[in-house]
Design a protein around this motif. Structure first.
Motif, PDB file in Angstrom:
ATOM      1  N   UNK A   6       0.956  -1.258   0.140  1.00 20.41           N
ATOM      2  CA  UNK A   6      -0.030  -0.033   0.059  1.00 20.41           C
ATOM      3  C   UNK A   6       1.089   1.161  -0.048  1.00 20.41           C
ATOM      4  N   UNK A   7       0.833   1.952  -1.080  1.00 18.06           N
ATOM      5  CA  UNK A   7       1.666   3.354  -1.119  1.00 18.06           C
ATOM      6  C   UNK A   7       0.675   4.505  -0.692  1.00 18.06           C
ATOM      7  N   UNK A   8       0.943   5.158   0.422  1.00 23.34           N
ATOM      8  CA  UNK A   8       0.329   6.220   0.974  1.00 23.34           C
ATOM      9  C   UNK A   8       0.893   7.429   1.587  1.00 23.34           C
ATOM     10  N   UNK A   9       0.311   8.030   2.505  1.00 32.77           N
ATOM     11  CA  UNK A   9       1.072   8.824   3.123  1.00 32.77           C
ATOM     12  C   UNK A   9       0.406   9.419   4.438  1.00 32.77           C
ATOM     13  N   UNK A  10       1.032  10.033   5.501  1.00 30.46           N
ATOM     14  CA  UNK A  10       0.320  10.295   6.595  1.00 30.46           C
ATOM     15  C   UNK A  10      -0.753  11.030   6.440  1.00 30.46           C
ATOM     16  N   UNK A  12      -3.793  10.780   5.103  1.00 30.42           N
ATOM     17  CA  UNK A  12      -4.517  10.567   3.896  1.00 30.42           C
ATOM     18  C   UNK A  12      -5.706   9.544   4.513  1.00 30.42           C
ATOM     19  N   UNK A  13      -7.118  10.360   4.454  1.00 29.21           N
ATOM     20  CA  UNK A  13      -7.973   9.482   4.809  1.00 29.21           C
ATOM     21  C   UNK A  13      -8.440   8.377   3.847  1.00 29.21           C
ATOM     22  N   UNK A  14      -7.947   8.524   2.581  1.00 26.31           N
ATOM     23  CA  UNK A  14      -8.366   7.320   1.639  1.00 26.31           C
ATOM     24  C   UNK A  14      -7.428   6.351   1.969  1.00 26.31           C
ATOM     25  N   UNK A  15      -6.357   6.798   2.375  1.00 25.32           N
ATOM     26  CA  UNK A  15      -5.236   5.470   2.780  1.00 25.32           C
ATOM     27  C   UNK A  15      -5.496   4.924   3.933  1.00 25.32           C
ATOM     28  N   UNK A  16      -6.278   5.467   4.962  1.00 24.12           N
ATOM     29  CA  UNK A  16      -6.958   4.843   5.911  1.00 24.12           C
ATOM     30  C   UNK A  16      -7.766   3.976   5.714  1.00 24.12           C
ATOM     31  N   UNK A  17      -8.643   4.287   4.593  1.00 26.65           N
ATOM     32  CA  UNK A  17      -9.812   3.323   4.381  1.00 26.65           C
ATOM     33  C   UNK A  17      -9.158   2.006   3.594  1.00 26.65           C
ATOM     34  N   UNK A  18      -8.081   2.305   2.679  1.00 21.29           N
ATOM     35  CA  UNK A  18      -7.403   1.344   1.758  1.00 21.29           C
ATOM     36  C   UNK A  18      -6.988   0.246   2.877  1.00 21.29           C
ATOM     37  N   UNK A  19      -5.935   0.753   3.877  1.00 20.40           N
ATOM     38  CA  UNK A  19      -5.320  -0.020   4.896  1.00 20.40           C
ATOM     39  C   UNK A  19      -6.309  -0.712   5.520  1.00 20.40           C
ATOM     40  N   UNK A  20      -7.487  -0.522   5.794  1.00 21.05           N
ATOM     41  CA  UNK A  20      -8.388  -1.192   6.599  1.00 21.05           C
ATOM     42  C   UNK A  20      -8.914  -2.430   5.608  1.00 21.05           C
ATOM     43  N   UNK A  21      -9.084  -2.144   4.407  1.00 23.02           N
ATOM     44  CA  UNK A  21      -9.526  -3.229   3.382  1.00 23.02           C
ATOM     45  C   UNK A  21      -8.466  -4.548   3.268  1.00 23.02           C
ATOM     46  N   UNK A  62      -2.199  -2.223  -8.875  1.00 26.64           N
ATOM     47  CA  UNK A  62      -3.513  -2.754  -9.147  1.00 26.64           C
ATOM     48  C   UNK A  62      -4.615  -2.141  -8.926  1.00 26.64           C
ATOM     49  N   UNK A  63      -4.698  -1.119  -8.010  1.00 27.33           N
ATOM     50  CA  UNK A  63      -5.718   0.062  -7.896  1.00 27.33           C
ATOM     51  C   UNK A  63      -5.105   1.432  -7.300  1.00 27.33           C
ATOM     52  N   UNK A  64      -5.782   2.497  -7.730  1.00 23.25           N
ATOM     53  CA  UNK A  64      -5.222   3.572  -6.926  1.00 23.25           C
ATOM     54  C   UNK A  64      -6.751   4.340  -6.747  1.00 23.25           C
ATOM     55  N   UNK A  65      -6.558   5.219  -5.541  1.00 26.10           N
ATOM     56  CA  UNK A  65      -7.620   5.975  -4.854  1.00 26.10           C
ATOM     57  C   UNK A  65      -8.534   5.204  -3.954  1.00 26.10           C
ATOM     58  N   UNK A  66      -9.010   4.133  -4.488  1.00 23.61           N
ATOM     59  CA  UNK A  66     -10.057   3.405  -3.452  1.00 23.61           C
ATOM     60  C   UNK A  66      -9.382   1.843  -3.924  1.00 23.61           C
ATOM     61  N   UNK A  67      -9.667   0.989  -2.873  1.00 20.14           N
ATOM     62  CA  UNK A  67      -9.429  -0.553  -2.802  1.00 20.14           C
ATOM     63  C   UNK A  67     -10.883  -1.070  -2.991  1.00 20.14           C
ATOM     64  N   UNK A  68     -11.159  -1.893  -4.079  1.00 17.93           N
ATOM     65  CA  UNK A  68     -12.370  -2.745  -4.233  1.00 17.93           C
ATOM     66  C   UNK A  68     -11.822  -3.817  -3.648  1.00 17.93           C
ATOM     67  N   UNK A  69     -13.010  -4.271  -2.652  1.00 14.49           N
ATOM     68  CA  UNK A  69     -12.277  -5.785  -1.735  1.00 14.49           C
ATOM     69  C   UNK A  69     -12.632  -6.875  -2.795  1.00 14.49           C
ATOM     70  N   UNK A  70     -13.789  -6.934  -3.548  1.00 16.37           N
ATOM     71  CA  UNK A  70     -14.050  -7.999  -4.230  1.00 16.37           C
ATOM     72  C   UNK A  70     -12.725  -8.229  -5.325  1.00 16.37           C
ATOM     73  N   UNK A  71     -12.529  -6.972  -5.865  1.00 14.34           N
ATOM     74  CA  UNK A  71     -11.460  -7.118  -7.078  1.00 14.34           C
ATOM     75  C   UNK A  71     -10.184  -7.609  -6.569  1.00 14.34           C
ATOM     76  N   UNK A  72      -9.890  -6.938  -5.399  1.00 12.86           N
ATOM     77  CA  UNK A  72      -8.616  -7.545  -4.668  1.00 12.86           C
ATOM     78  C   UNK A  72      -8.353  -8.869  -4.255  1.00 12.86           C
TER      79      UNK A  72
END
Length: 78
Positions: A6-10, A12-21, A62-72
């Motif tokens: 996961x590439x992100x930065x401190x 980043x609220x979208x990074x928090x969401x992606x991290x959870x998934x 694989x993805x950017x901005x959002x992580x689609x759980x089913x696709x992952x």
């Protein structure tokens, strides 16, 4: 075995969401994952700053901005 990055930065609220998934899916499937801040490298910052969070599987985007759980899940089970 696959590996997720996961590439992100401190701050980043979208990074928090992606991290959870990613944490949930990786944990359920037993896939190792890591998080890398784009702030750690000028190359990463230049390449990805408008796209974070970015999900890589085995080093390939694989993805950017959002992580689609089913696709992952589908990509990891392929």
């Amino acid at each position: 075995m696959h590996r997720i990055t996961l590439l992100g930065k401190p701050g980043c609220h979208l990074c928090d969401d992606a991290r959870e998934v990613i944490a949930r899916v990786a944990g359920e499937l037993g896939v190792p994952w890591e998080e890398v801040s784009i702030d750690s490298s000028e190359e990463l910052k230049e390449k990805y700053w408008e796209m974070i969070p970015v999900t890589l599987i085995d080093g390939v985007q694989h993805d950017f901005w959002r992580v689609d759980e089913a696709r992952l899940r589908a990509a990891l089970n392929a």
